[in-house]
Design an enzyme around this catalytic site. Structure first.
Site, mmCIF file in Angstrom:
data_model
loop_
_atom_site.group_PDB
_atom_site.id
_atom_site.type_symbol
_atom_site.label_atom_id
_atom_site.label_comp_id
_atom_site.label_asym_id
_atom_site.label_seq_id
_atom_site.Cartn_x
_atom_site.Cartn_y
_atom_site.Cartn_z
ATOM 1 N N ASP A 45 0.841 -1.196 0.000
ATOM 2 C CA ASP A 45 0.000 0.000 0.000
ATOM 3 C C ASP A 45 0.877 1.248 0.000
ATOM 4 O O ASP A 45 0.525 2.259 -0.603
ATOM 5 C CB ASP A 45 -0.926 -0.005 1.226
ATOM 6 C CG ASP A 45 -2.059 -1.010 1.075
ATOM 7 O OD1 ASP A 45 -2.500 -1.241 -0.073
ATOM 8 O OD2 ASP A 45 -2.486 -1.574 2.090
ATOM 9 N N ARG A 147 -6.631 19.325 23.432
ATOM 10 C CA ARG A 147 -5.245 19.283 23.919
ATOM 11 C C ARG A 147 -4.828 17.825 24.002
ATOM 12 O O ARG A 147 -5.559 16.976 24.520
ATOM 13 C CB ARG A 147 -5.139 19.941 25.286
ATOM 14 C CG ARG A 147 -3.686 20.081 25.696
ATOM 15 C CD ARG A 147 -3.532 20.901 26.948
ATOM 16 N NE ARG A 147 -2.224 20.631 27.515
ATOM 17 C CZ ARG A 147 -1.937 20.753 28.800
ATOM 18 N NH1 ARG A 147 -2.854 21.154 29.659
ATOM 19 N NH2 ARG A 147 -0.729 20.484 29.234
ATOM 20 N N LYS A 164 -7.497 3.604 11.810
ATOM 21 C CA LYS A 164 -7.964 2.390 12.489
ATOM 22 C C LYS A 164 -7.147 2.157 13.761
ATOM 23 O O LYS A 164 -7.694 1.783 14.797
ATOM 24 C CB LYS A 164 -7.885 1.184 11.554
ATOM 25 C CG LYS A 164 -8.507 -0.057 12.156
ATOM 26 C CD LYS A 164 -8.566 -1.185 11.155
ATOM 27 C CE LYS A 164 -9.218 -2.398 11.768
ATOM 28 N NZ LYS A 164 -8.484 -2.902 12.954
HETATM 29 P P1 NAP Z 1 4.289 1.991 6.732
HETATM 30 O O1 NAP Z 1 4.848 2.369 8.052
HETATM 31 O O2 NAP Z 1 4.939 0.907 5.953
HETATM 32 O O3 NAP Z 1 2.725 1.665 6.862
HETATM 33 C C1 NAP Z 1 2.180 1.083 7.962
HETATM 34 C C2 NAP Z 1 1.222 -0.015 7.517
HETATM 35 O O4 NAP Z 1 0.011 0.561 7.034
HETATM 36 C C3 NAP Z 1 1.763 -0.908 6.415
HETATM 37 O O5 NAP Z 1 1.458 -2.234 6.746
HETATM 38 C C4 NAP Z 1 0.966 -0.445 5.208
HETATM 39 O O6 NAP Z 1 0.805 -1.468 4.238
HETATM 40 C C5 NAP Z 1 -0.345 -0.123 5.846
HETATM 41 N N1 NAP Z 1 -1.274 0.727 5.095
HETATM 42 C C6 NAP Z 1 -1.017 1.823 4.360
HETATM 43 N N2 NAP Z 1 -2.156 2.349 3.885
HETATM 44 C C7 NAP Z 1 -3.163 1.544 4.319
HETATM 45 C C8 NAP Z 1 -4.557 1.550 4.147
HETATM 46 N N3 NAP Z 1 -5.179 2.495 3.448
HETATM 47 N N4 NAP Z 1 -5.279 0.552 4.732
HETATM 48 C C9 NAP Z 1 -4.676 -0.416 5.453
HETATM 49 N N5 NAP Z 1 -3.357 -0.465 5.652
HETATM 50 C C10 NAP Z 1 -2.608 0.513 5.091
HETATM 51 O O7 NAP Z 1 4.194 3.325 5.859
HETATM 52 P P2 NAP Z 1 3.669 3.417 4.363
HETATM 53 O O8 NAP Z 1 3.641 2.079 3.727
HETATM 54 O O9 NAP Z 1 4.431 4.536 3.718
HETATM 55 O O10 NAP Z 1 2.154 3.877 4.530
HETATM 56 C C11 NAP Z 1 1.837 5.122 5.086
HETATM 57 C C12 NAP Z 1 0.566 4.924 5.822
HETATM 58 O O11 NAP Z 1 0.803 4.096 6.932
HETATM 59 C C13 NAP Z 1 -0.007 6.187 6.431
HETATM 60 O O12 NAP Z 1 -0.762 6.883 5.460
HETATM 61 C C14 NAP Z 1 -0.857 5.634 7.551
HETATM 62 O O13 NAP Z 1 -2.171 5.317 7.148
HETATM 63 C C15 NAP Z 1 -0.170 4.329 7.904
HETATM 64 N N6 NAP Z 1 0.435 4.452 9.223
HETATM 65 C C16 NAP Z 1 -0.092 3.749 10.245
HETATM 66 C C17 NAP Z 1 0.408 3.878 11.526
HETATM 67 C C18 NAP Z 1 -0.213 3.087 12.604
HETATM 68 O O14 NAP Z 1 -1.134 2.320 12.328
HETATM 69 N N7 NAP Z 1 0.227 3.259 13.855
HETATM 70 C C19 NAP Z 1 1.473 4.722 11.790
HETATM 71 C C20 NAP Z 1 2.002 5.430 10.724
HETATM 72 C C21 NAP Z 1 1.476 5.289 9.444
HETATM 73 P P3 NAP Z 1 2.026 -1.946 3.313
HETATM 74 O O15 NAP Z 1 2.904 -2.795 4.205
HETATM 75 O O16 NAP Z 1 1.331 -2.762 2.281
HETATM 76 O O17 NAP Z 1 2.735 -0.745 2.777
#
Ligand code: NAP
Ligand code: MN
Length: 264
Positions: A45, A147, A164
């Site tokens: 993703d 805050r 989520k």
């Molecule tokens: P990453 O740190 O590799 O992403 C975190 C996880 O989120 C990966 O497993 C990624 O899938 C998954 N992901 C991304 N978009 C998603 C969606 N729309 N629905 C379900 N899972 C999704 O960073 P990245 O791959 O550059 O992705 C950035 C996105 O990660 C951000 O936009 C945010 O949504 C998400 N994120 C989540 C957290 C958290 O949950 N604590 C923290 C930071 C960012 P893949 O392994 O297939 O790339």
């Protein structure tokens, strides 16, 4: 039909790319990284998010396809063992597509000038050292004074990402809505927030106004990008006029995808 390929550097993704290029040559499908009709993202993703931002100025004509090298992702309809089937579908393309809402982020600076970003998943503001204070407006009306660590606004397709993890609801991407979620809100006699996430109506918008002198150490996140928030009076979040189009050759039930990814 002109196709661009965006891939992550994993060996598996490079192998899939080679295979696709071979099949394209056989089928006479042209590669064009600058002005493609279709963008294939090979990876996860995160790779699709990269592809989206690389082509965000051509959203009206580009359709995306996600091919996953790994587990099944949210933006990825195809797996790496389905390359031949995918190329077959592309060669018989009839313009099939589905489109989903995007988030428009407008930064209004202290001098009145503004700048605009687009997000596919979400945008968040967040402070790591100490808490941040910020007024939250729905339309132009003050709703609450927040805050805590930060706030996140996500799209329906982004609702399964950071949203989520913050306890937000998973939203079907056919809904035209944005979701506001809190990141560790403080609740006491002075600061009182709703504490649950909110879904706003299609014609509404959210405005965040950080407290005066409270901006240092606050970061703005737009999908996978982040930067310190500087000299910003307010940040406005609304559903963008643009939408993202996916070339969709077969139907994948959204709740099936959710079940496969999160429940197993
Ligand atoms: P990453 O740190 O590799 O992403 C975190 C996880 O989120 C990966 O497993 C990624 O899938 C998954 N992901 C991304 N978009 C998603 C969606 N729309 N629905 C379900 N899972 C999704 O960073 P990245 O791959 O550059 O992705 C950035 C996105 O990660 C951000 O936009 C945010 O949504 C998400 N994120 C989540 C957290 C958290 O949950 N604590 C923290 C930071 C960012 P893949 O392994 O297939 O790339
Ligand atoms: Mn990733």
């Amino acid at each position: 039909m002109k196709v661009a390929i965006v891939n992550n550097p994993k060996t598996q993704s490079l192998a899939v790319k080679e295979k696709i290029l071979e099949l394209f040559l056989e089928r006479g499908i042209l590669l064009d990284q600058d002005q493609p009709d279709i963008v294939i993202s090979i990876g996860g993703d995160g790779t699709l998010l990269h592809a989206f931002h690389a082509y965000q100025d051509q959203l009206d004509r580009v359709r995306f396809i996600g091919l996953h090298t790994g587990h099944l992702g949210f933006y990825t309809d195809w797996k790496d063992n389905q390359v031949a089937e995918l190329v077959d579908a592309i060669s018989r393309d009839q313009g099939e597509h589905v489109s989903y809402p995007l988030l428009e982020v407008r930064l209004v600076h202290s001098d009145g000038l503004s700048s605009r970003r687009l997000a596919l998943n979400e945008s968040a503001i967040r402070r790591y050292e100490g808490t941040m204070t910020c007024e939250v407006y729905i339309r132009d009306e003050l709703f609450e004074v927040f805050r805590g660590d930060g706030l996140c606004v996500s799209t329906p397709t982004g609702s399964t990402g950071l949203n989520k993890s913050l306890g937000g609801a998973v939203v079907h991407p056919r809904l035209q809505t944005l979701q506001l979620t809190e990141i560790a809100s403080l609740n006491n006699r002075v600061f009182r927030t709703l504490s649950s996430s909110m879904l706003i109506a299609p014609d509404e918008w959210i405005v965040l106004r950080p407290g005066d002198g409270e901006i240092s150490g606050v970061y703005l996140f737009v999908d996978q990008y982040s930067a310190p928030l500087e000299e910003v009076k307010q940040i406005e979040f609304r559903i963008a006029e643009e939408r993202i189009h996916f070339a969709r050759y077969r139907h994948l039930h959204f709740w099936n995808r959710v079940k496969t990814s999160f429940i197993g």
